[in-house]
Design a protein around this motif. Structure first.
Motif, PDB file in Angstrom:
ATOM      1  N   THR A 224     -22.443  11.526  79.592  1.00  0.00           N
ATOM      2  CA  THR A 224     -23.220  12.167  78.528  1.00  0.00           C
ATOM      3  C   THR A 224     -22.328  12.869  77.511  1.00  0.00           C
ATOM      4  O   THR A 224     -22.725  13.057  76.361  1.00  0.00           O
ATOM      5  N   THR A 225     -21.124  13.264  77.919  1.00  0.00           N
ATOM      6  CA  THR A 225     -20.206  13.936  77.000  1.00  0.00           C
ATOM      7  C   THR A 225     -19.447  12.938  76.133  1.00  0.00           C
ATOM      8  O   THR A 225     -19.272  13.135  74.926  1.00  0.00           O
ATOM      9  N   TRP A 226     -18.981  11.853  76.743  1.00  0.00           N
ATOM     10  CA  TRP A 226     -18.152  10.871  76.031  1.00  0.00           C
ATOM     11  C   TRP A 226     -18.949   9.773  75.349  1.00  0.00           C
ATOM     12  O   TRP A 226     -18.492   9.195  74.365  1.00  0.00           O
ATOM     13  N   PHE A 289     -31.381  22.860  74.915  1.00  0.00           N
ATOM     14  CA  PHE A 289     -30.027  22.761  74.398  1.00  0.00           C
ATOM     15  C   PHE A 289     -29.935  21.762  73.257  1.00  0.00           C
ATOM     16  O   PHE A 289     -29.070  21.897  72.384  1.00  0.00           O
ATOM     17  N   GLY A 290     -30.824  20.763  73.247  1.00  0.00           N
ATOM     18  CA  GLY A 290     -30.886  19.890  72.088  1.00  0.00           C
ATOM     19  C   GLY A 290     -31.332  20.652  70.846  1.00  0.00           C
ATOM     20  O   GLY A 290     -30.762  20.508  69.761  1.00  0.00           O
ATOM     21  N   LEU A 412     -28.108  19.486  84.126  1.00  0.00           N
ATOM     22  CA  LEU A 412     -28.052  18.042  83.861  1.00  0.00           C
ATOM     23  C   LEU A 412     -28.983  17.665  82.710  1.00  0.00           C
ATOM     24  O   LEU A 412     -28.661  16.805  81.884  1.00  0.00           O
ATOM     25  N   GLY A 413     -30.147  18.310  82.664  1.00  0.00           N
ATOM     26  CA  GLY A 413     -31.070  18.060  81.554  1.00  0.00           C
ATOM     27  C   GLY A 413     -30.435  18.394  80.220  1.00  0.00           C
ATOM     28  O   GLY A 413     -30.592  17.649  79.241  1.00  0.00           O
ATOM     29  N   ALA A 419     -26.595  14.721  74.688  1.00  0.00           N
ATOM     30  CA  ALA A 419     -26.033  13.378  74.502  1.00  0.00           C
ATOM     31  C   ALA A 419     -27.015  12.432  73.820  1.00  0.00           C
ATOM     32  O   ALA A 419     -26.680  11.774  72.825  1.00  0.00           O
ATOM     33  N   ILE A 420     -28.243  12.357  74.348  1.00  0.00           N
ATOM     34  CA  ILE A 420     -29.204  11.372  73.844  1.00  0.00           C
ATOM     35  C   ILE A 420     -29.725  11.766  72.463  1.00  0.00           C
ATOM     36  O   ILE A 420     -29.766  10.943  71.537  1.00  0.00           O
TER      37      ILE A 420
END
Length: 521
Positions: A224-226, A289-290, A412-413, A419-420
């Motif tokens: 999710t980071t990369w 966080f999004g 994790l969420g 990422a998404i």
């Protein structure tokens, strides 16, 4: 007469002791929440002194990876060996990592020391929630967890401000050193006032389960980071990480059915409410966080807000979250009922995110503030109620793993959300810039879809307007996706069963009552 006086003052002494412990827990939670936000503000200065710009992302990634991987382990260790000692160990490890990070002489050292700090941070939030679960009966727990949500909101608002002030006046190293006096105060209060019973530790630690879970979580966070930044989503490196992560987690689940003392006992997921709270916690992290990533970007790029006080841009959302968390906690404490909050919170979150997706280049700050407040009201209903219901769904012996699992799913969420939603935002911005900005527009966003204020000022007017339109389009897509994902939270909330909170009500039977607060003066 003297005996009577002693009996009369004993409840007051216990209450005072509980308040002192809660003060220490709130300081500890503040450490966990503030750190990344303070450090994020100091990063340009750190890079200017230490160099290593190409490794900049690892300063945050190393901390995040270590925190996520360590979170479930700290919860299990607390269940096995006693909450107090394990919690204090995590604080000490966090402070050692903070001190070493402040003394780092190059970027490589800073990344390594941040990983040490992250290992300790994994136990801070879990320890706070598990100790509250030990000390406070569930009926009373709501108002205290509402206070914790308030600390979380204040940290998110104040973090960038504190970070900027510290960096400008004392230097970036104090972004880490500031943790030391606060941590020492928390350690002192906990060591003197908090007394919890020793736990048995007859079974061995599940090292294989811990290793498999660590590999699985690390792979997920790296993907999710990369993904979409360092490497293309379809690249061999990302596919390898996905394969490793899936294999490790499948192996972990299988091993947990065999281990004598599993890191994450699967029987806790037999509770419908616990499983539903894990889902809701994941979605809340995804959305929250999004939102905190894209809202300041929209307000700075499109509405022309200053980036100096970026934490204040989120005040409508975080303020609403703070108020609702306190109200939800109080209502739950007074009535013992909580079913309405997951449902209402999910509805408000869906509606609020949809409203945010309607923002464009002409949306006023007041209107966007109202939309943010709706999202904040929803998250306020969910943030701490998910932890309360999850803890109420397990036995006392599993309080640590319940707290750590809920925290892990939220973490994790947040990784998936950033990422998404980030990938969708970047793709939409770059497509729109190519369409409206022509060749220059494509070149402007070739390296990154997120431009800082200085870069924006240098753009020709036509390209700047195209970029503002592109950012509006990107936030529309990101928040529309968030609204759709939040529907999953609503579906899960509808199926929550309102189980009476243990230790609740004015008339408690001996069997139903939670243990008395284990705090001594």
């Amino acid at each position: 007469m003297a005996d009577t006086q002693t009996v009369e003052t004993e409840p007051d002494k216990k209450q005072r002791s509980v308040r002192v412990v809660l003060l220490a827990l709130m300081i500890t939670m503040m450490l966990a929440m503030l750190d990344n936000m303070i450090v994020g503000t100091a990063m340009p200065t750190i890079v200017g002194e230490l160099g290593g710009l190409e490794h900049l992302s690892w300063v945050v990634t190393a901390y995040t990876l270590a925190t996520a991987a360590a979170t479930p382990l700290w919860g299990k260790l607390g269940d096995m060996y006693g909450r107090k000692g394990v919690f204090m160990t995590s604080i000490v490890l966090f402070l050692i990592g903070s001190a070493l990070s402040g003394m780092a002489q190059d970027m490589g050292q800073l990344i390594g020391f941040r990983a040490v700090q992250g290992l300790g941070a994994g136990g801070l939030m879990v320890g706070v929630m598990a100790i509250i679960g030990d000390l406070i009966p569930p009926r009373e727990r709501g108002k205290y967890q509402g206070m914790m949500a308030g600390v979380m909101a204040l940290a998110m608002i104040g973090g960038p401000l504190v970070g900027g002030t510290i960096t400008d006046n004392w230097g970036w190293r104090w972004s880490f050193y500031i943790n030391l006096p606060l941590g020492v105060v928390a350690l002192g209060l906990i060591s003197v006032v908090l007394h919890l019973p020793a736990k048995r530790a007859q079974a061995r630690i599940d090292y294989l389960g811990a290793a498999l879970l660590t590999v699985g979580i690390t792979s997920i966070v790296l993907v999710t980071t990369w993904g979409g930044t360092e490497y293309a989503w379809t690249s061999a490196r990302i596919m390898e990480l996905i394969g490793i992560g899936v294999a490790a987690l499948v192996g972990f689940v299988f091993w947990q059915t065999k281990a004598a003392e599993p890191v994450l006992p699967l029987h806790i997921f037999r509770s419908r409410n616990f499983t539903l709270m894990s889902i809701i916690g994941f979605i809340t992290g995804f959305v929250m966080f999004g939102a905190t990533l894209f809202l300041p970007l929209y307000q700075q790029s499109v509405q022309g807000a200053s980036a100096t006080n970026s934490g204040l841009l989120l005040l409508p959302m975080l303020g609403a979250m703070l108020v609702t968390s306190m109200v939800a906690g109080r209502v739950t404490t007074n009535s013992g009922r909580y079913y309405v909050f997951p449902v209402l919170g999910s509805v408000l979150m869906v509606v609020g995110l949809y409203l945010l997706s309607t923002m464009d280049t002409g949306t006023s700050r007041f209107t966007s503030g109202v939309f943010m407040a709706v999202v904040g009201l929803g998250m306020g209903c969910l943030m701490q109620i998910t932890m309360l219901v999850a803890q109420n769904s397990v036995e006392m012996k599993d309080m640590g793993v319940a707290s750590s699992s809920t925290t892990l799913f939220r973490t994790l969420g947040s990784s998936f959300g950033v990422a998404i939603m980030g990938a969708l935002f970047n793709h939409r911005v770059q497509d729109t810039m190519a369409e409206r900005g022509g060749a220059l527009g494509s070149k402007v966003t070739e390296q990154s879809a997120q431009l800082d204020a200085k870069s924006l000022e240098k753009l020709p007017d036509a390209v700047r307007e195209a970029y503002q339109y592109a950012v509006s389009a990107g936030t529309h897509s990101a928040f529309l996706l968030g609204s759709i994902v939040a529907v999953v939270s609503l579906v899960a909330a509808v199926f929550v069963k309102e189980v009476p909170l243990k230790g609740a009500g004015p008339q408690k039977s001996a069997d139903d009552a939670a243990p008395a607060p284990l705090v001594e003066v």
